[in-house]
Design an enzyme around this catalytic site. Structure first.
Site, PDB file in Angstrom:
ATOM      1  N   ASP A  69      -9.287  -8.873  10.532  1.00 43.90           N
ATOM      2  CA  ASP A  69      -8.629  -9.922  10.533  1.00 43.90           C
ATOM      3  C   ASP A  69      -7.314  -9.962  11.270  1.00 43.90           C
ATOM      4  OD1 ASP A  69      -7.677  -8.416   8.374  1.00 43.90           O
ATOM      5  OD2 ASP A  69      -8.253  -9.824   6.937  1.00 43.90           O
ATOM      6  N   GLU A 128      -6.269 -15.690   5.969  1.00 45.17           N
ATOM      7  CA  GLU A 128      -5.229 -16.193   4.912  1.00 45.17           C
ATOM      8  C   GLU A 128      -5.527 -17.760   4.933  1.00 45.17           C
ATOM      9  OE1 GLU A 128      -3.805 -14.126   3.138  1.00 45.17           O
ATOM     10  OE2 GLU A 128      -3.573 -12.323   4.205  1.00 45.17           O
TER      11      GLU A 128
END
Length: 374
Positions: A69, A128
């Site tokens: 990520d 997120e």
């Protein structure tokens, strides 16, 4: 690539944290590194602000994937580091700068030391929020590059460098964002009997939400409701007409998530009646649990331990949320914790992971792929 080079890359990335689907500088930085490699060895596909990178195998019959990520958090950094965030209000406070660096280290190794099968690296935006895994899985790129297996890691500040932790089955919880809006009748602070105070309603709601956990959830099950922000009112002498609450729900089973949400709706209806107001409940983003594939996970743990690539710890389920769960819902694989030894935890403004964790992770994954991708 030497560890000193990887640390320099990590620090460069740490300086330019960007929020979900805004990772333009991050994407360009990654491209600048990757485009140095011979293009007959790697293939690169852009996807929104992320990337797919395929390292070509010598005689591929399958494809092993690795996800990193790339987004940051809306946090003002307080580390005081010389390479602290240059984007004020944003910070890599969840270790994604390390995650990207580790992926680049693995890619570098296999560009120079090819294996039989193809390796696919997913540099995923928006972990997120609002969630990048689901739309990335639907991209056209994955129609031509279909992984047979996928893995990922996440730094663990509470674990020492040189350790990894994972387990078969459930690793991370189901998570859901929670937003509640209340609207009543505002008024003058001197005449409370002529108004309906949404600050009082919101305060009551917060305490009642906790009874869902203490009185409606099986004590042998696990669930957490957290209200992280409350906003309401405009002045000290005005009774608030509206209140806005934001938080998260975390459970270890999908059934518990369903039950908790049903009870939240019931509690909000009670607030509507009790405070003569209107309530609206929404769940902007929902993350599926991370469920590691049995067999593959134990095999990985045994391999790492037997080859002394790291100290292996049997992990416990965590209430952490991770949209990598959607990838494991589609492909077999696993996720693991990487010891990063920081005094401060994830999402903390002073998080400062030990950069030596990068070398451990690259060592573990290059060792593993060297065997299982051959």
């Amino acid at each position: 690539m030497k560890i000193e080079e990887l640390i320099a890359i990590r620090r460069d990335l740490h300086r330019i944290p960007e929020l979900g689907f805004q990772e333009f500088k991050t994407q360009q930085y990654l491209l600048n590194v990757l485009e140095q490699y011979p293009q007959d060895r790697i293939e690169i596909e852009k996807w929104r602000t992320g990337l797919f990178v395929k390292v070509n195998g010598t005689a591929p019959e399958k494809m092993l994937a690795y996800r990193a990520d790339i987004d940051a958090l809306s946090i003002e950094e307080q580390t005081g580091l010389p390479f602290a965030s240059e984007h004020h209000g944003n910070m890599h406070a969840c270790g994604h700068d390390l995650h990207m660096t580790i992926a680049l280290g693995i890619i570098d190794h296999f560009v120079h030391h090819p294996v039989k099968h193809d390796l696919l690296f997913l540099f995923q935006p928006a972990e997120e929020g609002p969630g990048g895994a689901e739309p990335m899985l639907e991209s056209d790129v994955l129609k031509k590059w279909q992984p047979d297996f996928i893995t990922a890691l996440h730094i663990a500040p509470e674990l020492p460098v040189g350790t990894i932790a994972t387990k078969s089955g459930l690793l991370f919880a189901n998570t859901s964002e929670l937003v509640i809006d209340l609207e009543g009748k505002g008024g003058h602070a001197a005449y409370p009997h002529l108004a309906e105070d949404m600050v009082v309603a919101a305060s009551t709601l917060v305490t009642q939400l906790q009874t869902i956990i203490s009185r409606n959830t099986d004590p042998l099950d696990s669930a957490v409701i957290t209200v992280g922000t409350i906003t309401g009112g405009s002045a000290q002498n005005i009774i608030a007409e509206t209140a806005h609450l934001e938080g998260t729900i975390r459970t270890l089973s999908e059934e518990s998530m369903k039950q908790v949400k049903e009870r939240i709706e019931d509690v909000v209806k009670g607030i509507e009646i009790g405070f003569r107001c209107k309530g609206k409940v929404t769940y902007p983003s929902v993350y599926h649990q991370v469920y590691n594939t049995s067999g593959l996970t134990e095999e990985f743990m045994s391999f790492v331990a037997e080859h002394q690539l790291a100290t292996v710890i049997e992990a416990k389920e965590a209430m952490t949320g991770e949209d990598f769960g959607y990838m494991l819902k589609k492909y077999p694989g696993f996720m693991f914790w990487l010891g990063a030894d920081s005094e401060h935890g994830l999402h903390h403004a002073k998080l400062n992971p030990d950069e030596n964790a990068i070398e451990t992770a690259v060592h573990v994954m290059t060792g593993y792929f060297s065997v299982y991708a051959n």
